[in-house]
Design a protein around this motif. Structure first.
Motif, mmCIF file in Angstrom:
data_model
loop_
_atom_site.group_PDB
_atom_site.id
_atom_site.type_symbol
_atom_site.label_atom_id
_atom_site.label_comp_id
_atom_site.label_asym_id
_atom_site.label_seq_id
_atom_site.Cartn_x
_atom_site.Cartn_y
_atom_site.Cartn_z
ATOM 1 N N VAL A 142 48.776 72.707 0.202
ATOM 2 C CA VAL A 142 47.828 71.957 -0.615
ATOM 3 C C VAL A 142 48.493 70.657 -1.040
ATOM 4 O O VAL A 142 49.516 70.677 -1.728
ATOM 5 C CB VAL A 142 47.401 72.767 -1.861
ATOM 6 C CG1 VAL A 142 46.431 71.967 -2.712
ATOM 7 C CG2 VAL A 142 46.801 74.106 -1.442
ATOM 8 N N PHE A 143 47.910 69.540 -0.623
ATOM 9 C CA PHE A 143 48.394 68.212 -1.003
ATOM 10 C C PHE A 143 47.468 67.690 -2.085
ATOM 11 O O PHE A 143 46.242 67.786 -1.955
ATOM 12 C CB PHE A 143 48.378 67.277 0.209
ATOM 13 C CG PHE A 143 49.293 67.719 1.310
ATOM 14 C CD1 PHE A 143 50.574 67.207 1.402
ATOM 15 C CD2 PHE A 143 48.876 68.651 2.249
ATOM 16 C CE1 PHE A 143 51.436 67.619 2.418
ATOM 17 C CE2 PHE A 143 49.722 69.068 3.261
ATOM 18 C CZ PHE A 143 51.007 68.549 3.348
ATOM 19 N N PHE A 144 48.044 67.146 -3.153
ATOM 20 C CA PHE A 144 47.190 66.653 -4.232
ATOM 21 C C PHE A 144 47.792 65.411 -4.868
ATOM 22 O O PHE A 144 49.001 65.200 -4.868
ATOM 23 C CB PHE A 144 46.940 67.737 -5.278
ATOM 24 C CG PHE A 144 48.175 68.205 -5.995
ATOM 25 C CD1 PHE A 144 48.531 67.684 -7.226
ATOM 26 C CD2 PHE A 144 48.987 69.182 -5.439
ATOM 27 C CE1 PHE A 144 49.664 68.120 -7.881
ATOM 28 C CE2 PHE A 144 50.127 69.625 -6.092
ATOM 29 C CZ PHE A 144 50.463 69.089 -7.310
ATOM 30 N N LYS A 145 46.891 64.597 -5.402
ATOM 31 C CA LYS A 145 47.281 63.364 -6.071
ATOM 32 C C LYS A 145 46.288 63.108 -7.184
ATOM 33 O O LYS A 145 45.083 63.118 -6.961
ATOM 34 C CB LYS A 145 47.265 62.202 -5.077
ATOM 35 C CG LYS A 145 47.768 60.897 -5.637
ATOM 36 C CD LYS A 145 47.838 59.858 -4.528
ATOM 37 C CE LYS A 145 48.593 58.637 -4.981
ATOM 38 N NZ LYS A 145 48.749 57.671 -3.876
ATOM 39 N N GLY A 157 40.438 66.511 -11.492
ATOM 40 C CA GLY A 157 40.187 65.156 -11.018
ATOM 41 C C GLY A 157 41.086 64.735 -9.872
ATOM 42 O O GLY A 157 40.882 63.675 -9.290
ATOM 43 N N SER A 158 42.068 65.563 -9.520
ATOM 44 C CA SER A 158 42.966 65.213 -8.420
ATOM 45 C C SER A 158 42.239 65.269 -7.088
ATOM 46 O O SER A 158 41.368 66.111 -6.868
ATOM 47 C CB SER A 158 44.141 66.193 -8.346
ATOM 48 O OG SER A 158 44.966 66.070 -9.472
ATOM 49 N N THR A 159 42.615 64.378 -6.181
ATOM 50 C CA THR A 159 42.208 64.493 -4.790
ATOM 51 C C THR A 159 43.023 65.625 -4.194
ATOM 52 O O THR A 159 44.241 65.679 -4.379
ATOM 53 C CB THR A 159 42.496 63.188 -4.024
ATOM 54 O OG1 THR A 159 41.688 62.152 -4.577
ATOM 55 C CG2 THR A 159 42.199 63.332 -2.541
ATOM 56 N N VAL A 160 42.360 66.539 -3.488
ATOM 57 C CA VAL A 160 43.016 67.711 -2.924
ATOM 58 C C VAL A 160 42.733 67.762 -1.424
ATOM 59 O O VAL A 160 41.574 67.690 -1.005
ATOM 60 C CB VAL A 160 42.515 69.007 -3.603
ATOM 61 C CG1 VAL A 160 43.148 70.233 -2.968
ATOM 62 C CG2 VAL A 160 42.772 68.967 -5.104
ATOM 63 N N VAL A 161 43.793 67.860 -0.634
ATOM 64 C CA VAL A 161 43.685 68.033 0.815
ATOM 65 C C VAL A 161 44.368 69.349 1.152
ATOM 66 O O VAL A 161 45.534 69.546 0.822
ATOM 67 C CB VAL A 161 44.348 66.865 1.581
ATOM 68 C CG1 VAL A 161 44.257 67.087 3.086
ATOM 69 C CG2 VAL A 161 43.726 65.523 1.185
ATOM 70 N N VAL A 162 43.626 70.255 1.800
ATOM 71 C CA VAL A 162 44.152 71.570 2.150
ATOM 72 C C VAL A 162 44.317 71.632 3.666
ATOM 73 O O VAL A 162 43.375 71.355 4.410
ATOM 74 C CB VAL A 162 43.210 72.693 1.673
ATOM 75 C CG1 VAL A 162 43.776 74.065 2.027
ATOM 76 C CG2 VAL A 162 42.962 72.579 0.165
ATOM 77 N N LYS A 163 45.541 71.993 4.093
ATOM 78 C CA LYS A 163 45.831 72.135 5.518
ATOM 79 C C LYS A 163 46.285 73.558 5.792
ATOM 80 O O LYS A 163 47.013 74.146 4.983
ATOM 81 C CB LYS A 163 46.939 71.172 5.950
ATOM 82 C CG LYS A 163 46.537 69.713 5.873
ATOM 83 C CD LYS A 163 47.640 68.845 6.428
ATOM 84 C CE LYS A 163 47.223 67.394 6.472
ATOM 85 N NZ LYS A 163 48.198 66.588 7.227
#
Length: 121
Positions: A113-116, A61-67
């Motif tokens: 990987v950024f996640f919240k 369910g986390s929002t995931v942003v991959v750079k």
């Protein structure tokens, strides 16, 4: 896999990653599934939305942003699935693609990987 840590506000490619996100450095791969398959969370996987994770590191369910390492966003979506490579920490995220050719083209990439965790999943 490196330790997670809090980040400051990062602006890139019209996505702002706010303070409170955690970050893991590692690798991203891609996967596909048969038509009608369901993710570990019971969803039908959708390209551009579904990403598989190790839920012990990145909660479902986390929002995931991959750079990528050039700080370019290559994916933004929701943690909805898992797999053996993720649970064994041989990959950090596995991004859903609609077919095998798109997975091969994506390959394996070093990423941040950024996640919240979302409270509404």
């Amino acid at each position: 896999v490196s330790k997670t840590k809090n980040t400051q506000v990062i602006k890139n490619d019209s996505i702002t990653v706010e303070s409170g996100f955690k970050m893991i450095e590692g690798s991203a791969t891609a996967y596909t599934a048969n038509k009608g398959a369901k993710t570990s969370t019971g969803n039908v996987p959708v390209e551009g939305k579904t990403v598989a994770v190790n839920p012990k590191l990145i909660p479902y369910g986390s929002t995931v942003v991959v750079k990528n390492l050039n700080n370019k966003v290559i994916f933004q979506g929701i943690a909805q699935d898992t797999g053996s490579a993720l649970r064994k920490n041989t990959a950090t995220v596995d991004i859903f693609k609609t077919n095998h050719g798109r997975c091969i083209a994506f390959g394996r990439q070093k990423v941040r990987v950024f996640f919240k965790k979302n409270f509404r999943t």
